[in-house]
Design an enzyme around this catalytic site. Structure first.
Site, mmCIF file in Angstrom:
data_model
loop_
_atom_site.group_PDB
_atom_site.id
_atom_site.type_symbol
_atom_site.label_atom_id
_atom_site.label_comp_id
_atom_site.label_asym_id
_atom_site.label_seq_id
_atom_site.Cartn_x
_atom_site.Cartn_y
_atom_site.Cartn_z
ATOM 1 N NE ARG A 45 -3.488 -0.411 2.852
ATOM 2 C CZ ARG A 45 -4.169 -0.282 3.371
ATOM 3 N NH1 ARG A 45 -5.039 0.749 4.316
ATOM 4 N NH2 ARG A 45 -4.035 -1.471 4.348
ATOM 5 C CG ASP A 88 -5.087 2.986 -2.043
ATOM 6 O OD1 ASP A 88 -5.838 2.689 -2.429
ATOM 7 O OD2 ASP A 88 -5.359 4.891 -2.087
ATOM 8 C CB ILE A 89 -6.122 -2.093 -4.017
ATOM 9 C CG1 ILE A 89 -4.995 -3.380 -3.798
ATOM 10 C CG2 ILE A 89 -7.154 -2.600 -4.655
ATOM 11 C CD1 ILE A 89 -4.669 -3.968 -2.980
ATOM 12 C CE LYS A 145 -10.726 -20.197 5.704
ATOM 13 N NZ LYS A 145 -9.039 -20.411 6.761
ATOM 14 C CG ASP A 174 -9.679 -25.772 1.261
ATOM 15 O OD1 ASP A 174 -7.412 -26.239 1.732
ATOM 16 O OD2 ASP A 174 -10.520 -26.303 1.085
ATOM 17 C CG HIS A 175 -3.673 -23.956 2.424
ATOM 18 N ND1 HIS A 175 -4.773 -23.671 3.599
ATOM 19 C CD2 HIS A 175 -2.667 -24.760 3.995
ATOM 20 C CE1 HIS A 175 -4.403 -24.300 4.696
ATOM 21 N NE2 HIS A 175 -3.493 -24.897 5.133
ATOM 22 C CE LYS A 179 -2.080 -28.867 4.908
ATOM 23 N NZ LYS A 179 -0.749 -28.269 5.475
ATOM 24 C CD GLU A 213 -4.824 -25.263 13.329
ATOM 25 O OE1 GLU A 213 -4.320 -24.483 12.684
ATOM 26 O OE2 GLU A 213 -6.662 -24.359 13.498
ATOM 27 C CG ASP A 232 -10.838 -20.569 10.626
ATOM 28 O OD1 ASP A 232 -9.972 -19.901 9.761
ATOM 29 O OD2 ASP A 232 -9.918 -21.412 11.343
ATOM 30 C CG HIS A 237 -8.912 -26.488 5.544
ATOM 31 N ND1 HIS A 237 -8.710 -25.584 3.968
ATOM 32 C CD2 HIS A 237 -8.872 -25.323 6.040
ATOM 33 C CE1 HIS A 237 -8.435 -24.247 4.163
ATOM 34 N NE2 HIS A 237 -8.056 -24.213 5.805
ATOM 35 C CE LYS A 336 -7.375 -21.355 14.734
ATOM 36 N NZ LYS A 336 -6.605 -21.774 13.952
HETATM 37 C C1 BG6 Z 1 -6.020 -21.733 7.760
HETATM 38 C C2 BG6 Z 1 -6.952 -21.384 9.177
HETATM 39 O O1 BG6 Z 1 -7.477 -21.853 6.801
HETATM 40 O O2 BG6 Z 1 -5.958 -23.378 8.182
HETATM 41 C C3 BG6 Z 1 -6.401 -21.461 10.062
HETATM 42 O O3 BG6 Z 1 -7.264 -19.767 8.849
HETATM 43 C C4 BG6 Z 1 -5.375 -22.242 10.458
HETATM 44 O O4 BG6 Z 1 -7.504 -21.277 11.060
HETATM 45 C C5 BG6 Z 1 -4.785 -22.972 9.420
HETATM 46 O O5 BG6 Z 1 -4.632 -22.408 11.458
HETATM 47 C C6 BG6 Z 1 -3.870 -24.271 9.471
HETATM 48 O O6 BG6 Z 1 -3.626 -24.881 8.002
HETATM 49 P P1 BG6 Z 1 -2.254 -25.996 8.494
HETATM 50 O O7 BG6 Z 1 -1.500 -26.359 7.089
HETATM 51 O O8 BG6 Z 1 -0.915 -25.560 9.252
HETATM 52 O O9 BG6 Z 1 -3.128 -27.175 9.056
#
Ligand code: BG6
Length: 486
Positions: A45, A88-89, A145, A174-175, A179, A213, A232, A237, A336
């Site tokens: 920014r 500035d987007i 997300k 979606d990461h 994996k 986690e 979340d 996921h 968590k």
């Molecule tokens: C994210 C969540 O999408 O994934 C976080 O918003 C979470 O709250 C995270 O901690 C977990 O990802 P990973 O790859 O560390 O298990």
């Protein structure tokens, strides 16, 4: 190696970019996957942030890479691809023209716009890309997300992006899908006659998907307290993992075919409405406790806001109403501040139909396939065998270890690296279609609505535990138990 591309990283100085995206691109460079002329334009920014971006990125790499990954030589090559810009987007002024000049007029070169920014600015950002003529045939947009807060807001965000990009050019990340073990799960299922024939209600007793986690709010209190664990982690996921486990074999591994099968699973998920929510879901919130020998405050203390009833844990008994899965519960759990960080899928097989050994041999433990996504990646199959060196016939569970990291000792997998390179190569198979997002929200929305309408209070659990007692009871009532990571 990918073809050369330009990636404009909106939110280049933000947490996601510095913690995940820049390290992922650095790894891609190290393994030789970034074509030399590829360029990355982190967008900041403020001008002073753009001016000091190389220092910021270098620090981030030193902090977030794994031991041994950072080297001065690697950095001095990688930094050549970084060209930070100040922008500035929301304002279509001359800063955008400067970006347009930097990108140049090459319409053949892949151009990736990665929106690591809040969804509220997706609209103005895409609009300005369009006004400034920066979107061409080879342009794609990557978004992540939170894509909304419920079905309605998610649809609004998706519609905004769709005004400027066709669905085929929208890459929703979606990461978890990047994996390594998740992709290996598909290979395991669809490339081995052994498993696919033993993948249904005839042989499987139940399935568990757990993502535990140890971290708490990690400086995201505002976002998290609005979202809670269901939005979340489950809406995206966990439901994505469930889809990959439960879906039918796609005709091919094309994005179109995979997505079509995933959508069928989401549509077959039995809705949980009204009192069924209470019967099948446990919500939890952590109170102070110890993780290892580290004492941590409770959620409300960490949040510094009394009275929040946001869930930091959720456990669900779900069913998929189709031929393959009739009667097989899928237990989903995430939280968590739990005892261990682990993401694991447990495929629990049924007991053998008749025990041929007498009691002295011991009980046959039902087979179990355990697919671990993290902290380390592994696939283990628990089988029964005869205890070695014993004159008596004695049964013993043994683990058949299909662990990848022991087979390939140099595995340096990184979900974001994989997904960013896929986006650059225009391979959408591991990205999520708009219809999947909508179907997932359609399942999640009534649950949240029930909690809201009843003022549901979460069950408390001690930080460093495996969640509230009620979550254990949920399975105990079914004659089952959670498999907690060792
Ligand atoms: C994210 C969540 O999408 O994934 C976080 O918003 C979470 O709250 C995270 O901690 C977990 O990802 P990973 O790859 O560390 O298990």
């Amino acid at each position: 190696m990918t073809n050369p591309f330009d990636m404009v990283l909106f939110g280049g100085g933000g947490d996601l970019a510095l913690r995940k995206l820049i390290p992922a691109l650095y790894r891609a460079h190290l393994e030789g996957s970034l074509e030399e002329s590829s360029r990355i334009f982190p967008v900041c920014r403020r001008q002073e942030d753009a001016d000091s971006y190389l220092d910021t990125a270098q620090k981030a790499l030193k902090t977030h890479l794994r031991d041994g990954e950072y080297s001065e030589a690697g950095w001095s090559e990688f930094k050549e691809s970084l060209r930070a810009v100040a922008l500035d987007i929301a304002v279509p002024d001359e800063q955008w023209d400067h970006l347009a000049d930097l990108l140049g007029g090459d319409n053949e070169r892949a151009r990736i716009f990665y929106l690591a920014i809040p969804p509220a600015v997706f609209g103005p950002c895409c609009e300005n890309l369009s006004i400034k003529g920066l979107i061409h045939e080879q342009s794609r947009v990557v978004v992540e997300k939170p894509l909304g807060y419920n079905a309605k807001t998610s649809d609004e965000i998706n519609s905004k992006i769709a005004t400027y990009f066709p669905e085929k050019d929208i890459f929703r990340i979606d990461h978890y899908l990047g994996k390594e073990t998740v992709q290996n799960l598909l290979a395991l299922r669809f490339s081995n006659v052994l498993f696919e024939h033993l993948w249904d209600a005839q042989t499987i007793d139940h399935i568990q998907i757990s993502i535990s986690e140890t971290v708490g709010l990690e400086g995201r209190a505002g976002f998290y307290n609005e979202a809670g664990a269901l939005r979340d982690m489950v809406q995206n996921h966990l439901l994505q993992l469930l889809c990959l486990i439960a879906m039918e074999s796609p005709n091919s591994m094309s994005a179109k075919n995979i997505r079509a099968e995933k959508i069928k699973v989401l549509e077959a998920l039995r809705p949980l409405v009204g009192v069924e929510v209470d019967e099948n879901i446990v919500r939890g919130q952590y109170v102070a406790g110890g993780i290892g020998d580290h004492l941590v405050p409770g959620y409300l203390e960490e949040l510094d806001e009394p009275g929040s009833n946001t869930e930091t844990f959720v456990a669900i008994r779900a069913h998929i109403d189709n031929w393959r899965w009739a009667g097989v519960p899928f237990y989903l759990r995430t939280g968590k501040r739990m005892e261990k960080r682990c993401a694991e899928i447990v495929i629990q097989y049924k007991k053998v139909s008749h025990n041929v050994y007498d009691k002295s041999a011991g009980q046959a433990v039902p087979n179990r396939l355990v697919i671990r996504l993290q902290p380390e990646e592994s696939i283990k199959l628990v089988l029964m065998a005869k205890k070695m060196d014993s004159l008596e016939m004695e049964l013993k569970p043994v683990e058949l270890n299909l662990t990848l990291s022991e087979t390939y000792d140099s595995i340096r997998s990184d979900a974001y690296k994989r997904l960013m390179l896929d986006a650059a190569a225009n391979n959408p198979a591991l990205f999520i279609h708009r219809e999947e997002v909508a179907a997932a929200w359609a399942w999640v929305d009534p649950i949240i609505e029930h909690w809201r309408a009843t003022g549901d209070q979460p069950c408390l659990y001690r930080a460093g535990s495996w969640g509230p007692q009620a979550a254990d009871d949920l399975l105990r009532l079914d004659g089952r138990a959670w498999v907690n990571a060792r």
